[in-house]
Design a protein around this motif. Sequence first.
Motif, PDB file in Angstrom:
ATOM      1  N   GLY A 143     -34.422 -16.403 -13.752  1.00  0.00           N
ATOM      2  CA  GLY A 143     -33.657 -16.525 -14.981  1.00  0.00           C
ATOM      3  C   GLY A 143     -34.260 -15.726 -16.101  1.00  0.00           C
ATOM      4  N   HIS A 144     -35.311 -14.971 -15.792  1.00  0.00           N
ATOM      5  CA  HIS A 144     -36.032 -14.208 -16.812  1.00  0.00           C
ATOM      6  C   HIS A 144     -36.103 -12.760 -16.370  1.00  0.00           C
ATOM      7  N   GLU A 145     -35.122 -11.990 -16.800  1.00  0.00           N
ATOM      8  CA  GLU A 145     -35.079 -10.575 -16.439  1.00  0.00           C
ATOM      9  C   GLU A 145     -35.646  -9.720 -17.567  1.00  0.00           C
ATOM     10  N   ASP A 146     -35.681  -8.448 -17.332  1.00  0.00           N
ATOM     11  CA  ASP A 146     -36.125  -7.493 -18.356  1.00  0.00           C
ATOM     12  C   ASP A 146     -35.259  -7.687 -19.600  1.00  0.00           C
ATOM     13  N   PRO A 147     -35.874  -7.976 -20.746  1.00  0.00           N
ATOM     14  CA  PRO A 147     -35.079  -8.228 -21.967  1.00  0.00           C
ATOM     15  C   PRO A 147     -34.130  -7.096 -22.311  1.00  0.00           C
ATOM     16  N   GLY A 152     -28.369  -9.259 -18.361  1.00  0.00           N
ATOM     17  CA  GLY A 152     -29.077  -9.245 -17.091  1.00  0.00           C
ATOM     18  C   GLY A 152     -28.220  -8.691 -15.969  1.00  0.00           C
ATOM     19  N   THR A 153     -28.842  -8.554 -14.818  1.00  0.00           N
ATOM     20  CA  THR A 153     -28.158  -7.968 -13.662  1.00  0.00           C
ATOM     21  C   THR A 153     -27.693  -9.013 -12.657  1.00  0.00           C
ATOM     22  N   VAL A 154     -28.048 -10.281 -12.872  1.00  0.00           N
ATOM     23  CA  VAL A 154     -27.649 -11.325 -11.933  1.00  0.00           C
ATOM     24  C   VAL A 154     -26.176 -11.668 -12.143  1.00  0.00           C
ATOM     25  N   PRO A 176     -28.635 -22.629 -20.950  1.00  0.00           N
ATOM     26  CA  PRO A 176     -27.259 -22.904 -21.393  1.00  0.00           C
ATOM     27  C   PRO A 176     -26.275 -21.819 -20.953  1.00  0.00           C
ATOM     28  N   ARG A 177     -26.684 -20.546 -21.085  1.00  0.00           N
ATOM     29  CA  ARG A 177     -25.792 -19.452 -20.685  1.00  0.00           C
ATOM     30  C   ARG A 177     -25.658 -19.374 -19.165  1.00  0.00           C
ATOM     31  N   ILE A 178     -26.768 -19.629 -18.437  1.00  0.00           N
ATOM     32  CA  ILE A 178     -26.707 -19.620 -16.966  1.00  0.00           C
ATOM     33  C   ILE A 178     -25.760 -20.717 -16.484  1.00  0.00           C
ATOM     34  N   ALA A 179     -25.904 -21.912 -17.035  1.00  0.00           N
ATOM     35  CA  ALA A 179     -25.038 -23.020 -16.634  1.00  0.00           C
ATOM     36  C   ALA A 179     -23.576 -22.705 -16.920  1.00  0.00           C
TER      37      ALA A 179
END
Length: 487
Positions: A143-147, A152-154, A176-179
């Motif tokens: 859940g922590h990609e290159d800022p 993100g690319t996921v 919150p955004r992932i959910a």
Amino acid sequence: MTVHLVGAGPGDPGLLTVRGAEALATAEVVVHDRLSAADLLDLAPAAAERIDVGKAPRRARLSQDEITALLVERGRRGQRVVRLKGGDPFVFARGGEEAAALAAAGVDYEVVPGISSALAAPAYAGIPVTQRFSSTAFTVITGHEDPSAGEGTVDWEAAARLGGTLVVLMGVARWPRIAERLLAGGLAPDTPAAAVHWGTRPDQRTTRATLATLGDHPLEAPSVIVVGRVAASRLSWFEGRPLFGRRVVVTRTRSQASELSRALRALGADPVEVPVIEVGPPSDGGDALRGALGRLASFDWLVLTSPNGVERTFAHLPDTRLLGSTAVAAIGPGTAAALARYRVVADLVPERYVAEALLEAFPSPSPDGGRVLLARAEEARAVLPEGLAARGWDVEVVPAYRTTAATPTEGATSALAGADAVTFTSSSTVRRFVEAFGPEAVPPVVACIGPVTAATAQELGLEVTVEAEEHTIPGLVAALRAHWAPG
């Protein structure tokens, strides 16, 4: 020489691999991050240089480029270097970058995989990441990609359609955004979800909710987030242990602390080692002990009152056959166990493990008299030699070792903050602790190994909360367990 990129696992020091321990045992330099269990650093030689390059949110001691340059520079020097990294060095870590830099610089390296928090944290929370017939696959996503990657690319919407279990690492800040995106991808709002904070550590905390409601709880990094039917599992074993979450100070010497620390950790406690004493040769360098052992055949009994006394005595007694007909008395099972390591079975061990009990059990001398050699700490109570002399024995007391104050380590005072209990295994540990930190630093629960130690604590104004009935390390741990037992 080789640079070892070693995975330290997620926090429980017992999860380090055998190969990782072997690398640490021969290290000249250990470069470690903040997720490495502090106890693992003790596996390196005392003379090894320890360099903390730990990163925390919005703070880093060294940048990644500086860490990589440090590894290359030390590797080129020909030093044995261990880069100790939390989890696995190649799972959402910078181990690949570090390996590439070492390869480009012509520095030999070895990768030692570690147990990833993606598997260990759910397991310690009682959540199997797969189950037959329900969750036959699991996907691990960062859940922590290159800022600089923005959103993100996921493809979280696609991840929602994979089925099985989703394990999200380093996703608290963006949860919150992932959910929101997982819901948009079709996952039901009531899909079970759980967050395991500081998984495998004594301060582990598991939050169980649903995909729609997990964000309503106060989540903290580092946490492993599990989404899927398995997240509803409550096969809890780790957080249910009897001393789970209790922070207990261990004041024994550094070389002796591990036995107590292991026993506490096995019951879920968080042992904090703050050695306050050191054991060394007596003031005379051992001359009196060596001289007495040279006349060992003239003594009827050799009396030993501690494992330290055993170790120091047998360091000057290379052949146990020199004991001949001399009987051996041990004050308790710990001392008897130390004797057993030298293939010596104690002839006398009292039922209670104090000097008074040894006196009660000790035989009387023959009508012609008898001699006792008492090898013990340089400073000790007079009860035993005076009591034996009163019984008619000719007693020769020799110092086998001396305890001195240990220099408090940097951060020892802060390590004591928030502790639930402190353990004392001898009168000297009580005195040295109070001298070093003062009575105001004593945690709420004071646990003593026996009545002599407890009496010293009380003389110094401490309120003794726990006193072991059996005056041994297992007895002390059992007493703490009973003190905190529910109801």
